[in-house]
Write a protein that holds these residues in place. Structure first.
Motif, PDB file in Angstrom:
ATOM      1  N   PHE A  11      15.158  10.883  -3.047  1.00 24.39           N
ATOM      2  CA  PHE A  11      14.777   9.738  -3.646  1.00 24.39           C
ATOM      3  C   PHE A  11      14.852   8.302  -2.880  1.00 24.39           C
ATOM      4  O   PHE A  11      15.882   8.089  -2.428  1.00 24.39           O
ATOM      5  CB  PHE A  11      15.550   9.630  -5.094  1.00 24.39           C
ATOM      6  CG  PHE A  11      15.507  10.507  -6.081  1.00 24.39           C
ATOM      7  CD1 PHE A  11      14.523  10.447  -7.056  1.00 24.39           C
ATOM      8  CD2 PHE A  11      16.261  11.815  -6.043  1.00 24.39           C
ATOM      9  CE1 PHE A  11      14.441  11.405  -8.058  1.00 24.39           C
ATOM     10  CE2 PHE A  11      16.177  12.757  -6.918  1.00 24.39           C
ATOM     11  CZ  PHE A  11      15.311  12.645  -8.092  1.00 24.39           C
ATOM     12  N   PRO A  12      13.664   7.750  -2.519  1.00 31.97           N
ATOM     13  CA  PRO A  12      13.827   6.769  -1.499  1.00 31.97           C
ATOM     14  C   PRO A  12      14.009   5.291  -2.354  1.00 31.97           C
ATOM     15  O   PRO A  12      13.836   5.305  -3.444  1.00 31.97           O
ATOM     16  CB  PRO A  12      12.456   6.677  -1.058  1.00 31.97           C
ATOM     17  CG  PRO A  12      11.564   7.117  -2.162  1.00 31.97           C
ATOM     18  CD  PRO A  12      12.404   8.249  -2.971  1.00 31.97           C
ATOM     19  N   MET A  13      14.741   4.434  -1.486  1.00 25.59           N
ATOM     20  CA  MET A  13      14.855   3.020  -2.175  1.00 25.59           C
ATOM     21  C   MET A  13      15.736   3.076  -3.182  1.00 25.59           C
ATOM     22  O   MET A  13      14.991   2.664  -4.307  1.00 25.59           O
ATOM     23  CB  MET A  13      13.620   2.460  -2.169  1.00 25.59           C
ATOM     24  CG  MET A  13      12.676   2.320  -0.842  1.00 25.59           C
ATOM     25  SD  MET A  13      13.810   1.399   0.520  1.00 25.59           S
ATOM     26  CE  MET A  13      12.834   1.675   1.949  1.00 25.59           C
ATOM     27  N   ILE A  14      16.802   3.438  -3.278  1.00 26.38           N
ATOM     28  CA  ILE A  14      17.561   3.362  -4.729  1.00 26.38           C
ATOM     29  C   ILE A  14      18.824   2.091  -4.436  1.00 26.38           C
ATOM     30  O   ILE A  14      19.343   2.116  -3.401  1.00 26.38           O
ATOM     31  CB  ILE A  14      18.538   4.806  -4.736  1.00 26.38           C
ATOM     32  CG1 ILE A  14      17.357   5.804  -4.881  1.00 26.38           C
ATOM     33  CG2 ILE A  14      19.396   4.786  -5.922  1.00 26.38           C
ATOM     34  CD1 ILE A  14      16.625   5.704  -6.007  1.00 26.38           C
ATOM     35  N   HIS A  15      18.892   1.416  -5.418  1.00 32.71           N
ATOM     36  CA  HIS A  15      19.716   0.564  -5.298  1.00 32.71           C
ATOM     37  C   HIS A  15      21.237   0.922  -5.446  1.00 32.71           C
ATOM     38  O   HIS A  15      21.559   2.034  -6.128  1.00 32.71           O
ATOM     39  CB  HIS A  15      19.697  -0.404  -6.421  1.00 32.71           C
ATOM     40  CG  HIS A  15      18.376  -1.405  -6.418  1.00 32.71           C
ATOM     41  ND1 HIS A  15      18.577  -2.671  -5.777  1.00 32.71           N
ATOM     42  CD2 HIS A  15      17.167  -1.390  -6.620  1.00 32.71           C
ATOM     43  CE1 HIS A  15      17.510  -3.118  -5.773  1.00 32.71           C
ATOM     44  NE2 HIS A  15      16.403  -2.371  -6.186  1.00 32.71           N
TER      45      HIS A  15
ATOM     46  N   GLU B 236       0.907  -1.283  -0.152  1.00 30.22           N
ATOM     47  CA  GLU B 236      -0.103   0.081  -0.101  1.00 30.22           C
ATOM     48  C   GLU B 236       0.781   1.270   0.211  1.00 30.22           C
ATOM     49  O   GLU B 236       0.534   2.118  -0.565  1.00 30.22           O
ATOM     50  CB  GLU B 236      -0.859   0.003   1.253  1.00 30.22           C
ATOM     51  CG  GLU B 236      -1.847   1.076   1.221  1.00 30.22           C
ATOM     52  CD  GLU B 236      -2.778   1.157   2.334  1.00 30.22           C
ATOM     53  OE1 GLU B 236      -3.588   1.935   2.745  1.00 30.22           O
ATOM     54  OE2 GLU B 236      -2.884   0.183   3.056  1.00 30.22           O
ATOM     55  N   PHE B 237       2.026   1.116   0.458  1.00 27.22           N
ATOM     56  CA  PHE B 237       2.966   2.390   0.687  1.00 27.22           C
ATOM     57  C   PHE B 237       4.341   2.029   0.223  1.00 27.22           C
ATOM     58  O   PHE B 237       4.635   0.810   0.439  1.00 27.22           O
ATOM     59  CB  PHE B 237       3.069   2.873   2.181  1.00 27.22           C
ATOM     60  CG  PHE B 237       1.747   3.355   2.825  1.00 27.22           C
ATOM     61  CD1 PHE B 237       1.467   4.485   2.390  1.00 27.22           C
ATOM     62  CD2 PHE B 237       1.103   2.566   3.510  1.00 27.22           C
ATOM     63  CE1 PHE B 237       0.230   4.986   2.961  1.00 27.22           C
ATOM     64  CE2 PHE B 237      -0.038   2.949   4.139  1.00 27.22           C
ATOM     65  CZ  PHE B 237      -0.747   4.231   3.927  1.00 27.22           C
ATOM     66  N   LEU B 238       5.011   2.946  -0.362  1.00 36.89           N
ATOM     67  CA  LEU B 238       6.306   2.752  -0.831  1.00 36.89           C
ATOM     68  C   LEU B 238       7.419   2.592   0.290  1.00 36.89           C
ATOM     69  O   LEU B 238       8.293   1.600   0.374  1.00 36.89           O
ATOM     70  CB  LEU B 238       6.813   4.018  -1.753  1.00 36.89           C
ATOM     71  CG  LEU B 238       8.154   4.054  -2.168  1.00 36.89           C
ATOM     72  CD1 LEU B 238       8.511   2.676  -3.088  1.00 36.89           C
ATOM     73  CD2 LEU B 238       8.692   4.984  -2.911  1.00 36.89           C
ATOM     74  N   LEU B 239       6.897   3.100   1.518  1.00 36.69           N
ATOM     75  CA  LEU B 239       7.906   3.190   2.570  1.00 36.69           C
ATOM     76  C   LEU B 239       7.193   2.563   3.874  1.00 36.69           C
ATOM     77  O   LEU B 239       5.922   2.644   3.813  1.00 36.69           O
ATOM     78  CB  LEU B 239       8.420   4.510   3.021  1.00 36.69           C
ATOM     79  CG  LEU B 239       9.084   5.269   1.635  1.00 36.69           C
ATOM     80  CD1 LEU B 239       9.459   6.656   2.110  1.00 36.69           C
ATOM     81  CD2 LEU B 239      10.513   4.543   1.533  1.00 36.69           C
ATOM     82  N   SER B 240       8.072   2.009   4.894  1.00 40.63           N
ATOM     83  CA  SER B 240       7.425   1.501   5.959  1.00 40.63           C
ATOM     84  C   SER B 240       6.966   2.810   6.607  1.00 40.63           C
ATOM     85  O   SER B 240       7.395   3.803   6.522  1.00 40.63           O
ATOM     86  CB  SER B 240       8.358   0.818   6.584  1.00 40.63           C
ATOM     87  OG  SER B 240       9.547   1.743   7.146  1.00 40.63           O
ATOM     88  N   THR B 241       6.032   2.533   7.891  1.00 39.33           N
ATOM     89  CA  THR B 241       5.611   3.532   8.817  1.00 39.33           C
ATOM     90  C   THR B 241       6.962   4.118   9.403  1.00 39.33           C
ATOM     91  O   THR B 241       6.904   5.578   9.421  1.00 39.33           O
ATOM     92  CB  THR B 241       4.965   2.890   9.896  1.00 39.33           C
ATOM     93  OG1 THR B 241       3.891   2.063   9.464  1.00 39.33           O
ATOM     94  CG2 THR B 241       4.540   4.078  10.931  1.00 39.33           C
ATOM     95  N   GLU B 242       7.934   3.648   9.862  1.00 35.79           N
ATOM     96  CA  GLU B 242       9.002   4.377  10.356  1.00 35.79           C
ATOM     97  C   GLU B 242       9.903   5.050   9.207  1.00 35.79           C
ATOM     98  O   GLU B 242      10.284   6.181   9.502  1.00 35.79           O
ATOM     99  CB  GLU B 242      10.120   3.299  10.940  1.00 35.79           C
ATOM    100  CG  GLU B 242      11.425   3.850  11.709  1.00 35.79           C
ATOM    101  CD  GLU B 242      11.985   2.442  12.408  1.00 35.79           C
ATOM    102  OE1 GLU B 242      12.876   1.948  11.485  1.00 35.79           O
ATOM    103  OE2 GLU B 242      12.058   2.647  13.429  1.00 35.79           O
ATOM    104  N   GLU B 243      10.052   4.497   8.118  1.00 36.00           N
ATOM    105  CA  GLU B 243      10.587   5.375   6.803  1.00 36.00           C
ATOM    106  C   GLU B 243      10.098   6.411   6.509  1.00 36.00           C
ATOM    107  O   GLU B 243      10.463   7.654   6.251  1.00 36.00           O
ATOM    108  CB  GLU B 243      10.847   4.486   5.670  1.00 36.00           C
ATOM    109  CG  GLU B 243      11.846   3.495   5.988  1.00 36.00           C
ATOM    110  CD  GLU B 243      11.744   2.286   5.008  1.00 36.00           C
ATOM    111  OE1 GLU B 243      12.737   1.559   4.818  1.00 36.00           O
ATOM    112  OE2 GLU B 243      10.776   2.010   4.489  1.00 36.00           O
ATOM    113  N   ARG B 244       8.564   6.558   6.728  1.00 32.53           N
ATOM    114  CA  ARG B 244       7.581   7.639   6.429  1.00 32.53           C
ATOM    115  C   ARG B 244       7.717   8.615   7.308  1.00 32.53           C
ATOM    116  O   ARG B 244       7.730   9.816   7.155  1.00 32.53           O
ATOM    117  CB  ARG B 244       6.210   7.217   6.168  1.00 32.53           C
ATOM    118  CG  ARG B 244       5.704   6.231   5.010  1.00 32.53           C
ATOM    119  CD  ARG B 244       4.385   6.313   4.390  1.00 32.53           C
ATOM    120  NE  ARG B 244       3.367   5.950   5.706  1.00 32.53           N
ATOM    121  CZ  ARG B 244       3.328   4.626   5.939  1.00 32.53           C
ATOM    122  NH1 ARG B 244       3.773   3.796   5.396  1.00 32.53           N
ATOM    123  NH2 ARG B 244       2.390   4.495   7.126  1.00 32.53           N
ATOM    124  N   LEU B 245       8.102   8.312   8.612  1.00 31.51           N
ATOM    125  CA  LEU B 245       8.165   9.265   9.830  1.00 31.51           C
ATOM    126  C   LEU B 245       9.574   9.950   9.286  1.00 31.51           C
ATOM    127  O   LEU B 245       9.679  11.396   9.392  1.00 31.51           O
ATOM    128  CB  LEU B 245       8.361   8.506  11.067  1.00 31.51           C
ATOM    129  CG  LEU B 245       7.057   7.805  11.640  1.00 31.51           C
ATOM    130  CD1 LEU B 245       7.289   7.389  12.978  1.00 31.51           C
ATOM    131  CD2 LEU B 245       5.890   9.256  11.968  1.00 31.51           C
TER     132      LEU B 245
END
Length: 213
Positions: free
Chosen positions: A62-66, A37-46
């Protein structure tokens, strides 16, 4: 015997229905994938919210970059144990990457450090292949402790320091490249002057050997 029919028939019917549903699911491809449902976890969104407020409009997030999208080994044919440890240590993805808004130049990466409970047989270590690789590549990496609360000023100072280090590394690399280019030009000039001097001496020597008429 009658009670066997009462128990056996419903069980047989349930088995047939289950097999039918599984067969239909395998044929139609249903119940095979699920999406987040979300790109990031709750902790990451905080942290994202705190990071956005801390840096303002100066950078893009830019989140979650290899890692391989930002850094590549200079010699892929060689065995790189540190690079291979990225997947083992769950560090193949950088949670957040900051890029300058003007040209999307990479400013720094940000890694959230999770503090998990250690069992008695676990070893306490600060080794991080991602940190080692980023240092070798000259990519500033901010390692911040994950938590329910974040101080915007701490984030702002950490980003400012990382960006200064990154700019310094880029400047050093550019100076090194400039120095290499100058060294190559000087080397080529010396070879050209030596060749010209050798040619002039050869012509002069040949001129001295010509017989007088």
């Amino acid at each position: 015997m009658y009670w066997l029919y009462l128990i056996g028939l419903p069980a047989l019917l349930l088995l047939v229905i289950t097999l039918f549903r599984r067969l239909r699911a395998s044929q139609t491809g249903r119940m095979t994938y699920s999406r987040k449902e979300f790109l990031l976890s709750t902790e990451e969104r905080l942290f994202y919210a705190a990071l956005r407020e801390a840096i303002g409009e100066n950078f893009e997030i830019f989140p979650m970059i290899h890692v391989e999208d930002l850094i590549t080994p200079r010699n892929p044919s060689l065995v790189d144990k540190t690079w291979d440890l990225l997947d083992t240590n769950d560090e193949a993805i950088i949670p957040f990457v900051l890029a300058r808004k003007s040209d999307l130049g990479i400013a720094c990466g940000i890694q959230l450090i999770q503090h998990k409970g250690l069992r008695s047989r676990d070893k306490i270590t600060n080794e991080s292949p991602l940190k080692t690789i980023c240092q070798a590549a000259g990519l500033p990496l901010i390692r911040m402790e994950a938590g329910p609360f974040y101080d915007n000023e701490d984030i702002r100072q950490a980003v400012a320091e990382a960006v200064r280090r990154g700019d310094g590394a880029c400047l050093f690399e550019n100076l090194a490249r400039l120095g290499d280019a100058r060294a190559r030009r000087n080397h080529d000039d010396r070879i050209a002057r030596r060749a010209a001097r050798t040619g002039a001496e050869r012509e002069s020597h040949q001129g001295c050997k010509q017989p007088a008429h």
